[in-house]
Design a protein around this motif. Structure first.
Motif, PDB file in Angstrom:
ATOM      1  N   TRP A  75      -6.728  -3.246 -13.557  1.00 46.77           N
ATOM      2  CA  TRP A  75      -7.777  -2.663 -12.553  1.00 46.77           C
ATOM      3  C   TRP A  75      -7.571  -1.249 -12.320  1.00 46.77           C
ATOM      4  O   TRP A  75      -5.964  -0.754 -12.421  1.00 46.77           O
ATOM      5  CB  TRP A  75      -6.611  -3.075 -11.371  1.00 46.77           C
ATOM      6  CG  TRP A  75      -7.282  -4.710 -11.185  1.00 46.77           C
ATOM      7  CD1 TRP A  75      -6.960  -6.023 -12.004  1.00 46.77           C
ATOM      8  CD2 TRP A  75      -8.951  -5.340 -10.481  1.00 46.77           C
ATOM      9  NE1 TRP A  75      -7.400  -7.234 -11.379  1.00 46.77           N
ATOM     10  CE2 TRP A  75      -8.624  -6.553 -11.053  1.00 46.77           C
ATOM     11  CE3 TRP A  75      -9.198  -4.439  -9.652  1.00 46.77           C
ATOM     12  CZ2 TRP A  75      -9.678  -7.749  -9.614  1.00 46.77           C
ATOM     13  CZ3 TRP A  75     -10.603  -5.090  -8.684  1.00 46.77           C
ATOM     14  CH2 TRP A  75     -10.462  -6.661  -9.461  1.00 46.77           C
TER      15      TRP A  75
ATOM     16  N   ARG B 118       0.650  -1.292  -0.109  1.00 48.38           N
ATOM     17  CA  ARG B 118      -0.178  -0.356  -0.218  1.00 48.38           C
ATOM     18  C   ARG B 118       0.593   1.240   0.175  1.00 48.38           C
ATOM     19  O   ARG B 118       0.241   2.262  -0.457  1.00 48.38           O
ATOM     20  CB  ARG B 118      -0.866  -0.239   1.040  1.00 48.38           C
ATOM     21  CG  ARG B 118      -2.102  -0.939   1.382  1.00 48.38           C
ATOM     22  CD  ARG B 118      -2.438  -0.871   2.484  1.00 48.38           C
ATOM     23  NE  ARG B 118      -4.296  -1.890   2.288  1.00 48.38           N
ATOM     24  CZ  ARG B 118      -4.624  -1.890   1.689  1.00 48.38           C
ATOM     25  NH1 ARG B 118      -5.583  -0.291   1.763  1.00 48.38           N
ATOM     26  NH2 ARG B 118      -6.071  -2.518   2.064  1.00 48.38           N
TER      27      ARG B 118
ATOM     28  N   TRP C 120      -8.030   3.001 -11.236  1.00 49.33           N
ATOM     29  CA  TRP C 120      -8.072   3.532  -9.652  1.00 49.33           C
ATOM     30  C   TRP C 120      -8.664   5.199 -10.846  1.00 49.33           C
ATOM     31  O   TRP C 120      -7.878   5.686 -10.938  1.00 49.33           O
ATOM     32  CB  TRP C 120      -7.302   4.019  -9.233  1.00 49.33           C
ATOM     33  CG  TRP C 120      -6.315   3.305  -8.388  1.00 49.33           C
ATOM     34  CD1 TRP C 120      -6.570   2.185  -6.624  1.00 49.33           C
ATOM     35  CD2 TRP C 120      -5.434   2.315  -8.711  1.00 49.33           C
ATOM     36  NE1 TRP C 120      -6.078   1.382  -6.489  1.00 49.33           N
ATOM     37  CE2 TRP C 120      -5.334   1.030  -7.893  1.00 49.33           C
ATOM     38  CE3 TRP C 120      -5.000   2.276  -9.889  1.00 49.33           C
ATOM     39  CZ2 TRP C 120      -4.599  -0.254  -7.700  1.00 49.33           C
ATOM     40  CZ3 TRP C 120      -3.853   1.089 -10.334  1.00 49.33           C
ATOM     41  CH2 TRP C 120      -3.654  -0.045  -8.754  1.00 49.33           C
TER      42      TRP C 120
ATOM     43  N   TYR D   5      -5.685  -5.075  -5.335  1.00 48.97           N
ATOM     44  CA  TYR D   5      -5.663  -3.731  -6.203  1.00 48.97           C
ATOM     45  C   TYR D   5      -7.597  -3.513  -5.394  1.00 48.97           C
ATOM     46  O   TYR D   5      -7.804  -2.535  -5.391  1.00 48.97           O
ATOM     47  CB  TYR D   5      -5.899  -3.794  -7.542  1.00 48.97           C
ATOM     48  CG  TYR D   5      -4.514  -4.218  -7.946  1.00 48.97           C
ATOM     49  CD1 TYR D   5      -3.623  -3.532  -7.744  1.00 48.97           C
ATOM     50  CD2 TYR D   5      -4.272  -5.392  -9.007  1.00 48.97           C
ATOM     51  CE1 TYR D   5      -2.075  -3.513  -7.639  1.00 48.97           C
ATOM     52  CE2 TYR D   5      -3.295  -5.450  -9.646  1.00 48.97           C
ATOM     53  CZ  TYR D   5      -1.821  -4.512  -9.333  1.00 48.97           C
ATOM     54  OH  TYR D   5      -0.717  -4.507  -9.990  1.00 48.97           O
TER      55      TYR D   5
ATOM     56  N   ALA E 188      -9.600  -0.106  -6.505  1.00 50.71           N
ATOM     57  CA  ALA E 188      -9.795  -0.214  -7.970  1.00 50.71           C
ATOM     58  C   ALA E 188     -10.460  -1.101  -8.252  1.00 50.71           C
ATOM     59  O   ALA E 188     -10.930  -1.977  -7.591  1.00 50.71           O
ATOM     60  CB  ALA E 188      -8.220  -1.005  -8.577  1.00 50.71           C
TER      61      ALA E 188
ATOM     62  N   THR F 288      -7.114  -1.708  -2.261  1.00 54.73           N
ATOM     63  CA  THR F 288      -6.990  -0.568  -2.402  1.00 54.73           C
ATOM     64  C   THR F 288      -7.561   0.554  -3.288  1.00 54.73           C
ATOM     65  O   THR F 288      -7.182   1.656  -3.469  1.00 54.73           O
ATOM     66  CB  THR F 288      -5.499   0.248  -2.846  1.00 54.73           C
ATOM     67  OG1 THR F 288      -5.385  -0.528  -3.875  1.00 54.73           O
ATOM     68  CG2 THR F 288      -4.849  -0.777  -2.611  1.00 54.73           C
TER      69      THR F 288
ATOM     70  N   LEU G  64       2.418   1.533  -3.190  1.00 53.56           N
ATOM     71  CA  LEU G  64       1.061   2.246  -4.134  1.00 53.56           C
ATOM     72  C   LEU G  64       0.789   3.714  -3.955  1.00 53.56           C
ATOM     73  O   LEU G  64       0.936   4.785  -5.127  1.00 53.56           O
ATOM     74  CB  LEU G  64       0.036   1.091  -4.318  1.00 53.56           C
ATOM     75  CG  LEU G  64      -0.678   1.642  -5.211  1.00 53.56           C
ATOM     76  CD1 LEU G  64      -0.282   1.629  -7.027  1.00 53.56           C
ATOM     77  CD2 LEU G  64      -2.555   0.974  -4.771  1.00 53.56           C
TER      78      LEU G  64
END
Length: 181
Positions: free
Chosen positions: A171, A113, A173, A146, A151, A149, A116
């Motif tokens: 994926w 995390r 965001w 993903y 996505a 988080t 990312l």
């Protein structure tokens, strides 16, 4: 530089290519047996090939500062994230997480995390408000990460790794500012 999950996140340097190559090959060896054909696994777990690829990648980055590494207190590389402008219109975003790998022993501590989030900050600073990452459909761990988080699955396709065809999904965001820090 930032600290997270018992590790330090910092921009990758050209001098990191050998260690990054070793870590990347090991990560593939830990993650992909049974998920990809043996031929591809052998190529991706060859440390010499991975070291050479990282030497090229770091010498000519797709986005300056776009690769960040997580290292432990002994300065061993545990993982990395690479980000860039979207390389394909199929992603439907302006930014791309082109790679996010973490050694199995370093998972579950928040380093993925944190990597990312650090990659998202690089993308935002470069003017990319959204991003996507391709993940093999067979890699359920990546899909779960993903999704956790924020996505959502986007475009699916058959992607080619050399002559090897594999099902993969982008994926997405849609707003990098909303990624958990």
């Amino acid at each position: 530089m930032s600290a997270a999950g018992g590790g330090l996140i910092r921009p990758a340097l050209s001098a990191d290519a050998p260690a990054l190559g070793e870590m990347h090959a090991r990560s593939w060896a830990e993650t992909y047996p049974g998920l990809v054909p043996e031929k591809l696994l052998a190529e991706m777990t060859d440390p010499a090939r991975r070291r050479a690829a990282w030497a090229r990648n770091l010498a000519q980055p797709l986005l300056p500062g776009g690769t960040l590494v997580a290292e432990d207190l002994e300065k061993r590389i545990l993982g990395f994230v690479s980000v860039c402008g979207a390389r394909e219109a199929a992603l439907g975003t302006s930014g791309e997480v082109s790679g996010l790998y973490l050694l199995r022993a370093a998972q579950g501590r928040g380093l993925g995390r944190a990597l990312l989030a650090a990659g998202a900050r690089v993308l935002l600073a470069a003017g990319h408000a959204d991003a996507a990452a391709w993940a093999l459909d067979a890699n359920r761990r990546a899909a779960g990460f993903y999704a956790a988080t924020g996505a959502t699955p986007g475009t699916s396709r058959i992607g080619f790794h050399g002559t090897i065809a594999l099902a993969e999904t982008a994926w997405v965001w849609p707003d990098l500012r909303l990624l958990p820090a």
